[in-house]
Design an enzyme around this catalytic site. Structure first.
Site, PDB file in Angstrom:
ATOM      1  N   CYS A  11       1.377  -9.810  -3.458  1.00 40.31           N
ATOM      2  CA  CYS A  11       0.916  -8.664  -4.259  1.00 40.31           C
ATOM      3  C   CYS A  11       0.461  -7.534  -3.340  1.00 40.31           C
ATOM      4  O   CYS A  11      -0.692  -7.079  -3.402  1.00 40.31           O
ATOM      5  CB  CYS A  11      -0.225  -9.100  -5.165  1.00 40.31           C
ATOM      6  SG  CYS A  11       0.234 -10.430  -6.279  1.00 40.31           S
ATOM      7  N   ALA A  12       1.335  -7.099  -2.466  1.00 41.53           N
ATOM      8  CA  ALA A  12       0.982  -6.074  -1.474  1.00 41.53           C
ATOM      9  C   ALA A  12       0.684  -4.733  -2.142  1.00 41.53           C
ATOM     10  O   ALA A  12       1.297  -4.392  -3.164  1.00 41.53           O
ATOM     11  CB  ALA A  12       2.128  -5.916  -0.484  1.00 41.53           C
ATOM     12  N   ARG A  18       4.463   1.611  -4.843  1.00 41.10           N
ATOM     13  CA  ARG A  18       5.760   2.268  -4.742  1.00 41.10           C
ATOM     14  C   ARG A  18       6.946   1.429  -5.219  1.00 41.10           C
ATOM     15  O   ARG A  18       7.798   1.929  -5.956  1.00 41.10           O
ATOM     16  CB  ARG A  18       6.035   2.649  -3.267  1.00 41.10           C
ATOM     17  CG  ARG A  18       5.148   3.732  -2.741  1.00 41.10           C
ATOM     18  CD  ARG A  18       5.691   5.112  -3.125  1.00 41.10           C
ATOM     19  NE  ARG A  18       4.871   6.160  -2.570  1.00 41.10           N
ATOM     20  CZ  ARG A  18       3.785   6.665  -3.163  1.00 41.10           C
ATOM     21  NH1 ARG A  18       3.415   6.229  -4.348  1.00 41.10           N
ATOM     22  NH2 ARG A  18       3.074   7.614  -2.576  1.00 41.10           N
ATOM     23  N   LYS A  96       9.817  -3.289   6.815  1.00 42.59           N
ATOM     24  CA  LYS A  96      10.075  -3.038   8.217  1.00 42.59           C
ATOM     25  C   LYS A  96       8.911  -3.556   9.050  1.00 42.59           C
ATOM     26  O   LYS A  96       7.779  -3.537   8.561  1.00 42.59           O
ATOM     27  CB  LYS A  96      10.335  -1.560   8.520  1.00 42.59           C
ATOM     28  CG  LYS A  96       9.592  -0.500   7.683  1.00 42.59           C
ATOM     29  CD  LYS A  96       8.145  -0.520   7.530  1.00 42.59           C
ATOM     30  CE  LYS A  96       7.082   0.000   8.264  1.00 42.59           C
ATOM     31  NZ  LYS A  96       5.768   0.064   7.873  1.00 42.59           N
ATOM     32  N   ARG A 164      -2.845  -4.273   9.519  1.00 42.72           N
ATOM     33  CA  ARG A 164      -2.295  -3.568  10.681  1.00 42.72           C
ATOM     34  C   ARG A 164      -3.153  -3.738  11.925  1.00 42.72           C
ATOM     35  O   ARG A 164      -2.708  -3.453  13.032  1.00 42.72           O
ATOM     36  CB  ARG A 164      -2.143  -2.077  10.351  1.00 42.72           C
ATOM     37  CG  ARG A 164      -1.027  -1.810   9.358  1.00 42.72           C
ATOM     38  CD  ARG A 164      -1.214  -0.513   8.614  1.00 42.72           C
ATOM     39  NE  ARG A 164      -0.218  -0.319   7.582  1.00 42.72           N
ATOM     40  CZ  ARG A 164      -0.248  -0.927   6.377  1.00 42.72           C
ATOM     41  NH1 ARG A 164      -1.219  -1.758   6.075  1.00 42.72           N
ATOM     42  NH2 ARG A 164       0.702  -0.702   5.499  1.00 42.72           N
TER      43      ARG A 164
END
Ligand SMILES: NC(=O)c1ccc[n+]([C@@H]2O[C@H](COP(=O)([O-])OP(=O)(O)OC[C@H]3O[C@@H](n4cnc5c(N)ncnc54)[C@H](OP(=O)(O)O)[C@@H]3O)[C@@H](O)[C@H]2O)c1
Length: 323
Positions: A11-12, A18, A96, A164
Site C-alpha cells: 500500500c505504497a 498516482r 524504478k 529512502r
C-alpha cells in the site's frame, strides 16, 4: 479483449496517490487485488477500489485471477519481487530501479524474455512527448552543435522514517532520484554515454547518499552534468546547451496532467517559448504497460544502459560527508 487483471503489491504512498487512480481510470485494466504485509491496510485500500484484499505479496502471485502485478516496494526489494512475480507467470510493472546492479537488471530482463512476459520499469517522464519534441528541435539544429546537457532532479527532505533513508531497503538519492537525470541524458545524448566521474554526498545521520552529481560524456565529447538530491529545494529541469543557443525543459520529470509544457529556446539574446499540449504521463505510462503486455513489446533497452550507468556512478563516486 478482456481487461488485464492487475494486483498491487504493497500500500505504497505513490501507488495510492498516482498509480491506483490511473489504473482505475484505464478501461484496459481491472484492479483485481491489493496485497499488503498488513491485511487491514490492504482491506482499507482495496475497499476504496472495490477489489480484493490479500495478506502478503505471495498471495497475489499465487492468485489465478491476477495476470499482472505492480510493484511499488522500496528499491532494495524490487529485484526479489520482480523475479518472484515473473517465476509465477505474471507480467510486471515495477518501480524504478528494477534492480540496484546491472547484472541483476540483465537477469530480470532475460527472465521476462524467456518466459514471454512483459517487464516494464515505471519511469514515467519518457511517456510525455515534450521530450521527443525537445530532442527534435535540437536535432533540427535550433541551438547549433550540441555541446553539453545539464539535468537536475532534487526534492525536499522527507520524514526521517522514509524508506529512502534506509540502507537496508536500498535507500539513497541515486536510486531514488538519480535515475531521472541519468535516463534523461540517455534519451538526449544516446546509448554511448560513459561515466567520467561522480560525487556522492553522505549525511552523517543516515547510511545512504542523500545527494550527488555525475559527469558523463559521449565518445565525441558532448558532456552531461547531472545532479540529484533528497534534501534540497525542488528542481526538475534539463537544458541542452549548443554552439548557438540552449533549450530548457522545466518541469521535466513530474509535470502534472494539466500542465501546458513550454520549452524555452534561447538564441542570441532572444527567448522563444514553444508551447505544447498538456499530457497525462501517468495515464500514458499505464497505457504503454497494457500495450507491452498485449503486443509482446520488448523491454526498453534504455533500462539496461541506465542500470549500467547507475552502477558506474555508484561505484566510482567520490564520497563527501555533509555534516
Ligand atoms: N515512478 C515514480 O514517479 C515514483 C514516484 C514516487 C515513488 N516511486 C517509487 O515507489 C516506491 C514506493 O515509494 P513510496 O514513497 O510510495 O514508499 P512507501 O509509501 O514507504 O511505500 C512502500 C511500501 O512498501 C511496502 N514494504 C514492504 N516491505 C517494507 C519495509 N521493510 N519497509 C517499508 N515498507 C515496506 C509497504 O507496503 P505494505 O506494508 O502495505 O506491504 C509500503 O507501503 C519506491 O520504489 C519509489 O521509488 C516512484
Amino acid at each position: 479483449m478482456p481487461p488485464l487483471r492487475l494486483a498491487v503489491l504493497g500500500c505504497a504512498d505513490f501507488a495510492r496517490r498516482r498509480m491506483l487512480p490511473a489504473f482505475a481510470a484505464c478501461d484496459d485494466i481491472a484492479l483485481s487485488a491489493v496485497a499488503s504485509r498488513d491485511h487491514a491496510r490492504a482491506r482499507s485500500l482495496a475497499d476504496a477500489y472495490g477489489c480484493r484484499a490479500l495478506h502478503g505479496y505471495t498471495a497475489a502471485l499465487e492468485d489465478d485471477d491476477v495476470d499482472a502485478v505492480y510493484i511499488p516496494l522500496p528499491a532494495g526489494l524490487h529485484a526479489h519481487w520482480v523475479r518472484e512475480a515473473l517465476l509465477a507467470g505474471k507480467h510486471v510493472l515495477a518501480e524504478k530501479p528494477l534492480a540496484t546492479t546491472r547484472a541483476e537488471t540483465a537477469d530480470l530482463l532475460d527472465l521476462a524474455r524467456t518466459r514471454g512476459l512483459a517487464l516494464v520499469e515505471n519511469v514515467l517522464f519518457p511517456h510525455h512527448s515534450q521530450h521527443a519534441r525537445a530532442r527534435e528541435l535540437v536535432e533540427a539544429g535550433t541551438i547549433g552543435e550540441p555541446r553539453f546537457f545539464q539535468a537536475a532532479f532534487t526534492v525536499p527532505r522527507r520524514p526521517d522514517t522514509d524508506i529512502r533513508y534506509r540502507a537496508d531497503l536500498g535507500g539513497g538519492a541515486l536510486w531514488d532520484v538519480g535515475v531521472y537525470p541519468v535516463r534523461a541524458a540517455l534519451f538526449a545524448l544516446g546509448e554511448d554515454l560513459r561515466v567520467a566521474g561522480a560525487v556522492a554526498v553522505r549525511d552523517t545521520e543516515w547510511d545512504v547518499d542523500t545527494g550527488g552529481a555525475a559527469l558523463l560524456h559521449t565518445p565525441s565529447g558532448v558532456s552531461a552534468q547531472l545532479a540529484f538530491g533528497l534534501d534540497d529545494a525542488y528542481r526538475s529541469v534539463y537544458t541542452y546547451a549548443g554552439s548557438r543557443g540552449r533549450l530548457t525543459v522545466e518541469p521535466a520529470f513530474t509535470p502534472p496532467a494539466d500542465h501546458i509544457p513550454s520549452l524555452r529556446l534561447e538564441r542570441g539574446g532572444e527567448i522563444t517559448e514553444v508551447r505544447l499540449a498538456a499530457e497525462d504521463q501517468v495515464a500514458r505510462a499505464v497505457a504503454a504497460f497494457v500495450a507491452a503486455v498485449r503486443g509482446g513489446v520488448a523491454p526498453d533497452v534504455a533500462v539496461l544502459r541506465q542500470a549500467a550507468l547507475l552502477e558506474a556512478i555508484a561505484t566510482r563516486a567520490a564520497v563527501a560527508a555533509r555534516p
